[in-house]
Design an enzyme around this catalytic site. Sequence first.
Site, mmCIF file in Angstrom:
data_model
loop_
_atom_site.group_PDB
_atom_site.id
_atom_site.type_symbol
_atom_site.label_atom_id
_atom_site.label_comp_id
_atom_site.label_asym_id
_atom_site.label_seq_id
_atom_site.Cartn_x
_atom_site.Cartn_y
_atom_site.Cartn_z
ATOM 1 N N PRO A 13 -8.507 6.639 -14.946
ATOM 2 C CA PRO A 13 -8.716 5.794 -16.114
ATOM 3 C C PRO A 13 -8.707 4.293 -15.809
ATOM 4 C CG PRO A 13 -6.544 6.802 -16.148
ATOM 5 C CD PRO A 13 -7.318 7.474 -15.068
ATOM 6 N N ASN A 14 -9.605 3.615 -16.475
ATOM 7 C CA ASN A 14 -9.737 2.142 -16.454
ATOM 8 C C ASN A 14 -10.318 1.590 -15.156
ATOM 9 O OD1 ASN A 14 -8.642 1.703 -19.106
ATOM 10 N ND2 ASN A 14 -6.649 2.254 -18.245
ATOM 11 N N ARG A 21 -11.259 -6.558 -14.994
ATOM 12 C CA ARG A 21 -9.935 -6.118 -15.434
ATOM 13 C C ARG A 21 -8.865 -6.741 -14.544
ATOM 14 N NH1 ARG A 21 -7.250 -0.398 -13.629
ATOM 15 N NH2 ARG A 21 -5.409 -0.585 -14.932
ATOM 16 N N TYR A 26 -6.495 -6.754 -9.276
ATOM 17 C CA TYR A 26 -7.402 -5.720 -8.760
ATOM 18 C C TYR A 26 -8.614 -6.265 -8.005
ATOM 19 C CZ TYR A 26 -4.603 -2.685 -11.751
ATOM 20 O OH TYR A 26 -3.555 -2.008 -12.324
ATOM 21 N N ASN A 78 -7.960 7.740 -6.412
ATOM 22 C CA ASN A 78 -7.167 6.747 -7.122
ATOM 23 C C ASN A 78 -7.068 7.228 -8.572
ATOM 24 O OD1 ASN A 78 -5.921 4.619 -8.333
ATOM 25 N ND2 ASN A 78 -7.358 3.043 -7.616
ATOM 26 N N ALA A 81 -3.422 5.145 -13.792
ATOM 27 C CA ALA A 81 -2.118 5.396 -14.417
ATOM 28 C C ALA A 81 -1.723 6.877 -14.390
ATOM 29 C CB ALA A 81 -2.123 4.869 -15.847
ATOM 30 N N HIS A 84 1.139 8.161 -12.141
ATOM 31 C CA HIS A 84 2.554 8.079 -12.492
ATOM 32 C C HIS A 84 2.942 9.044 -13.614
ATOM 33 C CE1 HIS A 84 1.688 4.425 -10.345
ATOM 34 N NE2 HIS A 84 0.918 3.982 -11.337
ATOM 35 N N ASP A 91 -0.597 19.647 -10.248
ATOM 36 C CA ASP A 91 -0.739 21.107 -10.150
ATOM 37 C C ASP A 91 -2.129 21.506 -9.667
ATOM 38 O OD1 ASP A 91 1.826 21.781 -10.860
ATOM 39 O OD2 ASP A 91 1.363 22.226 -12.959
ATOM 40 N N GLU A 102 -4.490 9.219 -0.971
ATOM 41 C CA GLU A 102 -4.237 8.516 -2.240
ATOM 42 C C GLU A 102 -4.410 7.021 -1.995
ATOM 43 O OE1 GLU A 102 -0.251 9.174 -3.708
ATOM 44 O OE2 GLU A 102 -0.420 7.590 -5.218
ATOM 45 N N HIS A 104 -4.596 2.955 -3.793
ATOM 46 C CA HIS A 104 -4.404 2.033 -4.912
ATOM 47 C C HIS A 104 -4.833 0.646 -4.468
ATOM 48 C CE1 HIS A 104 -2.164 5.042 -7.110
ATOM 49 N NE2 HIS A 104 -1.519 5.305 -5.986
ATOM 50 N N LEU A 105 -5.490 -0.063 -5.353
ATOM 51 C CA LEU A 105 -5.874 -1.438 -5.028
ATOM 52 C C LEU A 105 -4.640 -2.333 -4.920
ATOM 53 C CD1 LEU A 105 -8.286 -0.689 -7.647
ATOM 54 C CD2 LEU A 105 -9.303 -2.183 -5.942
ATOM 55 N N SER A 106 -3.767 -2.217 -5.913
ATOM 56 C CA SER A 106 -2.559 -3.046 -5.921
ATOM 57 C C SER A 106 -1.465 -2.349 -5.116
ATOM 58 C CB SER A 106 -2.094 -3.255 -7.373
ATOM 59 O OG SER A 106 -1.772 -2.017 -7.979
ATOM 60 N N ARG A 111 5.197 -3.755 -8.005
ATOM 61 C CA ARG A 111 4.924 -3.941 -9.438
ATOM 62 C C ARG A 111 6.046 -3.315 -10.274
ATOM 63 N NH1 ARG A 111 -1.083 -2.458 -10.754
ATOM 64 N NH2 ARG A 111 -0.508 -3.674 -12.619
ATOM 65 N N ARG A 115 5.627 2.169 -11.879
ATOM 66 C CA ARG A 115 4.492 2.417 -10.977
ATOM 67 C C ARG A 115 4.946 2.846 -9.587
ATOM 68 N NH1 ARG A 115 0.028 0.228 -13.865
ATOM 69 N NH2 ARG A 115 0.722 -1.494 -15.163
HETATM 70 C C1 DQA Z 1 -3.784 1.504 -9.647
HETATM 71 C C2 DQA Z 1 -2.301 1.261 -9.924
HETATM 72 C C3 DQA Z 1 -1.870 1.972 -11.197
HETATM 73 O O1 DQA Z 1 -0.491 1.747 -11.449
HETATM 74 C C4 DQA Z 1 -2.660 1.471 -12.383
HETATM 75 O O2 DQA Z 1 -2.326 2.197 -13.548
HETATM 76 C C5 DQA Z 1 -4.127 1.505 -12.156
HETATM 77 C C6 DQA Z 1 -4.653 1.120 -10.833
HETATM 78 C C7 DQA Z 1 -4.294 0.673 -8.450
HETATM 79 O O3 DQA Z 1 -5.349 1.004 -7.929
HETATM 80 O O4 DQA Z 1 -3.650 -0.307 -8.056
HETATM 81 O O5 DQA Z 1 -4.916 1.764 -13.059
HETATM 82 O O6 DQA Z 1 -3.973 2.865 -9.332
#
Ligand code: DQA
Length: 150
Positions: A13-14, A21, A26, A78, A81, A84, A91, A102, A104-106, A111, A115
Site C-alpha cells: 500500500p501507498n 509521497r 522515500y 516491500n 505498512a 508491520h 501465513d 524484504e 524498505h526505502l526508509s 523511525r 515500524r
Molecule cells: C516502507 C516502510 C513502512 O513502514 C511504510 O509503511 C511504508 C514504506 C519503506 O519502504 O520504507 O509504506 O515499507
Amino acid sequence: MSKNKNILVVNGPNLNLLGSRQNDIYGNLGLGEINQNLIDLGKTLNVTLEFFQSNHEGLIIDKLQSAKTNSTHGMLINLGAFTHTSIAIYDTLLAIDLPFVEVHLSNIFAREKFRHASYISRIAIGVITGFGPKSYVYGLMALSDHIQKA
Ligand code: DQA
C-alpha cells in the site's frame, strides 16, 4: 547459458505514490522509475521480472499464492505498512515457501517504534532497509545471487 530466473517484485500500500509521497523519507523516484532501474539491472543478472503493486491485502495474498504455480523462483517484497500488521501475508509466505528479500526505502529501525517490527523478516533470506530506491537494487542483486546458486 542457463535459463533466466523469474522474479516477482511486490509492492504494498501507498508505494504507488512514490515520488510524491514524503520525498524527504522515500526519495524522488516514482515506482515506475524504480521498476525501470530494476529491469535494466535484471538484464545484466539474467533474471526476468514481473511487477505487482496493490493497496489491498487480499489482492497481494492472491498474487503471492499464484506465484507458487507460476514458476516464480524468488521475490523482492516491500509490503509497506502491511509489513508491520499482516499475519495473513506472513501465513501466505509460509505456505508458498519461495525465497524472498524484504526491502524498505526508509530505515524502519530509525523511525517510529511500530515500524521496528516486521512479521515477515524472520522468513526472508535477508532484509535491506534504508537506502532509498537503491534498496530495491541491492535487494535484487542479493536475491539473484541467492537463487542463481540454488
Ligand atoms: C516502507 C516502510 C513502512 O513502514 C511504510 O509503511 C511504508 C514504506 C519503506 O519502504 O520504507 O509504506 O515499507
